[in-house]
Motif scaffolding. Structure first.
Motif, short mmCIF file in Angstrom:
data_model
loop_
_atom_site.label_atom_id
_atom_site.label_comp_id
_atom_site.label_asym_id
_atom_site.label_seq_id
_atom_site.Cartn_x
_atom_site.Cartn_y
_atom_site.Cartn_z
N THR A 57 -27.64 -60.66 74.89
CA THR A 57 -28.14 -61.42 76.04
C THR A 57 -27.66 -60.81 77.33
O THR A 57 -28.41 -60.62 78.28
CB THR A 57 -27.68 -62.88 75.93
OG1 THR A 57 -28.15 -63.43 74.71
CG2 THR A 57 -28.22 -63.69 77.10
N LEU A 58 -26.36 -60.45 77.42
CA LEU A 58 -25.81 -59.79 78.62
C LEU A 58 -26.48 -58.45 78.85
O LEU A 58 -26.80 -58.07 79.96
CB LEU A 58 -24.30 -59.62 78.48
CG LEU A 58 -23.49 -60.93 78.42
CD1 LEU A 58 -22.03 -60.62 78.16
CD2 LEU A 58 -23.66 -61.70 79.72
N THR A 59 -26.70 -57.73 77.77
CA THR A 59 -27.34 -56.40 77.89
C THR A 59 -28.77 -56.54 78.39
O THR A 59 -29.24 -55.75 79.20
CB THR A 59 -27.32 -55.69 76.52
OG1 THR A 59 -25.97 -55.60 76.09
CG2 THR A 59 -27.93 -54.31 76.61
N ALA A 60 -29.47 -57.51 77.93
CA ALA A 60 -30.85 -57.75 78.40
C ALA A 60 -30.86 -58.09 79.88
O ALA A 60 -31.71 -57.62 80.64
CB ALA A 60 -31.48 -58.87 77.58
N ASP A 61 -29.91 -58.91 80.32
CA ASP A 61 -29.82 -59.24 81.75
C ASP A 61 -29.54 -58.00 82.57
O ASP A 61 -30.11 -57.79 83.64
CB ASP A 61 -28.72 -60.28 81.97
CG ASP A 61 -29.09 -61.64 81.38
OD1 ASP A 61 -30.32 -61.84 81.14
OD2 ASP A 61 -28.19 -62.45 81.18
N LEU A 62 -28.60 -57.19 82.05
CA LEU A 62 -28.27 -55.96 82.76
C LEU A 62 -29.47 -55.03 82.85
O LEU A 62 -29.73 -54.42 83.88
CB LEU A 62 -27.11 -55.25 82.05
CG LEU A 62 -26.63 -53.94 82.68
CD1 LEU A 62 -26.16 -54.20 84.11
CD2 LEU A 62 -25.51 -53.32 81.86
N ALA A 63 -30.23 -54.94 81.77
CA ALA A 63 -31.43 -54.11 81.77
C ALA A 63 -32.44 -54.61 82.80
O ALA A 63 -33.09 -53.83 83.49
CB ALA A 63 -32.06 -54.09 80.38
N ALA A 64 -32.53 -55.94 82.88
CA ALA A 64 -33.45 -56.52 83.87
C ALA A 64 -33.00 -56.17 85.28
O ALA A 64 -33.80 -55.85 86.16
CB ALA A 64 -33.53 -58.03 83.68
N GLN A 65 -31.67 -56.24 85.50
CA GLN A 65 -31.15 -55.90 86.82
C GLN A 65 -31.38 -54.43 87.15
O GLN A 65 -31.74 -54.07 88.26
CB GLN A 65 -29.64 -56.22 86.87
CG GLN A 65 -29.33 -57.71 86.80
CD GLN A 65 -27.85 -57.98 86.75
OE1 GLN A 65 -27.06 -57.05 86.87
NE2 GLN A 65 -27.47 -59.24 86.58
N VAL A 66 -31.16 -53.57 86.14
CA VAL A 66 -31.40 -52.13 86.35
C VAL A 66 -32.87 -51.88 86.67
O VAL A 66 -33.22 -51.10 87.56
CB VAL A 66 -30.96 -51.34 85.11
CG1 VAL A 66 -31.42 -49.89 85.22
CG2 VAL A 66 -29.45 -51.42 84.95
N SER A 69 -33.53 -53.00 90.15
CA SER A 69 -32.98 -52.02 91.09
C SER A 69 -33.85 -50.79 91.18
O SER A 69 -34.08 -50.24 92.26
CB SER A 69 -31.56 -51.65 90.67
OG SER A 69 -31.04 -50.67 91.54
N ALA A 70 -34.35 -50.33 90.01
CA ALA A 70 -35.23 -49.16 90.01
C ALA A 70 -36.52 -49.45 90.77
O ALA A 70 -37.04 -48.59 91.49
CB ALA A 70 -35.54 -48.76 88.56
N ASP A 71 -37.03 -50.67 90.61
CA ASP A 71 -38.25 -51.04 91.32
C ASP A 71 -38.03 -51.04 92.82
O ASP A 71 -38.86 -50.56 93.60
CB ASP A 71 -38.69 -52.43 90.85
CG ASP A 71 -40.05 -52.81 91.42
OD1 ASP A 71 -40.92 -51.93 91.50
OD2 ASP A 71 -40.24 -53.98 91.80
N VAL A 72 -36.87 -51.58 93.25
CA VAL A 72 -36.54 -51.58 94.68
C VAL A 72 -36.41 -50.16 95.20
O VAL A 72 -36.89 -49.81 96.30
CB VAL A 72 -35.24 -52.37 94.93
CG1 VAL A 72 -34.78 -52.20 96.37
CG2 VAL A 72 -35.46 -53.84 94.62
N THR A 73 -35.74 -49.31 94.40
CA THR A 73 -35.57 -47.90 94.80
C THR A 73 -36.92 -47.21 94.93
O THR A 73 -37.17 -46.45 95.87
CB THR A 73 -34.70 -47.17 93.78
OG1 THR A 73 -33.43 -47.82 93.70
CG2 THR A 73 -34.49 -45.71 94.20
N GLN A 74 -37.81 -47.49 93.98
CA GLN A 74 -39.15 -46.89 94.03
C GLN A 74 -39.93 -47.35 95.25
O GLN A 74 -40.61 -46.57 95.91
CB GLN A 74 -39.91 -47.25 92.76
CG GLN A 74 -41.29 -46.57 92.64
CD GLN A 74 -41.97 -46.87 91.34
OE1 GLN A 74 -41.46 -47.66 90.54
NE2 GLN A 74 -43.11 -46.27 91.09
#
Length: 279
Positions: A57-66, A69-74
């Motif tokens: 569950t934590l890993t999924a949240d982190l993936a969502a955050q990443v 973040s990638a979307d914002v960077t793009q």
């Protein structure tokens, strides 16, 4: 009495029901305590397993955050790229505007010169050009002047020039037959002010480039008191549209227009408006 009556029985005495119940209760309590302790121990032992199970569950949240973040960077990269394209377009537009301005100035100068040439032609057409050109050709071949009826030619001083004036006269007469080109400054094509400027430069006198300024470059003199080397102008002093050089005997030399080129003509061919003396 029995012979065994005095000996205690080897059997254990029977337990009462209350004793049995009490012992059962104690045993039950002990077992309950052990069960609770065991359950607690099992629970404590299972905690790492429970935490390990929560990691996905934590890993999924982190993936969502990443991913976010990638979307914002793009989006930021796209914004920078768009800004760069706008800056490049603005720079290109500024460069094109500068080129257009230079071209407009060039065309304006050409139009101004064309207007001056048109004014010179209009002035020349006041007389019968066919008849006067025939007179011009005859005058150029023989070096004589047509002084009949010419008040300016008959009242001017001698055609003999000396010093710098003679050099100016010789210069302009040597260009007779050259082509007229708007903006021309020699050596084989001229406009009116370019010829006059070059003639005086040959004797070390710097004149302005345009006819308007040349018409006020010296001392104003009357047309009845001309001397060889005087600058003739057509139009107003300071707003002249044509200039030439008086060469004596009622004659002048000027770069007239694209049809005639540089000619030697009588003052009657195209009477000037005024004259200035520089030498």
């Amino acid at each position: 009495m029995s012979h065994t009556a005095h000996i205690r029985s080897h059997r254990k005495p029977r337990r009462s029901a209350s004793t049995i119940a009490m012992r059962a209760g104690v045993a039950g309590g002990v077992l309950s305590t052990l069960a609770v302790a065991g359950a607690s121990g099992s629970a404590n032992a299972a905690e790492p397993v429970t935490q390990t199970l929560e990691l996905p569950t934590l890993t999924a949240d982190l993936a969502a955050q990443v991913a976010q973040s990638a979307d914002v960077t793009q989006q930021a990269a796209a914004s920078y790229e768009l800004q760069a394209e706008r800056d490049a377009a603005a720079a290109k537009a500024a460069k094109e505007a500068k080129a257009d301005l230079a071209e407009a100035k060039k065309k304006a100068a050409e139009e101004k010169e064309k207007a001056a040439e048109a004014a010179r032609k209009a002035a020349a057409e006041r007389a019968s050009r066919s008849a006067e050109r025939a007179t011009l050709s005859a005058s150029a071949d023989t070096g004589s002047s047509d002084s009949s009826g010419s008040s300016a030619g008959s009242s001017t001083s001698t055609s003999t020039a000396t010093g710098s004036a003679a050099a100016v006269v010789a210069f302009v007469q040597s260009q007779v037959g050259d082509a007229y080109v708007s903006g021309g400054t020699g050596p084989n094509s001229w406009d009116c002010s370019g010829l006059v400027q070059a003639a005086f430069k040959s004797v070390g006198v710097d004149l302005p480039r345009v006819s308007q300024s040349q018409s006020t470059a010296g001392t104003q003199v009357g047309l009845s008191n001309l001397q060889p080397g005087d600058i003739l102008y057509w139009g107003g002093a300071g707003s002249a549209y044509h200039v030439g050089v008086y060469v004596g005997d009622g004659m002048f030399v000027g770069a007239q227009n694209s049809s005639t080129g540089v000619v030697k003509a009588s003052l009657d061919y195209d009477p000037p408006s005024g004259a200035v003396r520089v030498l």
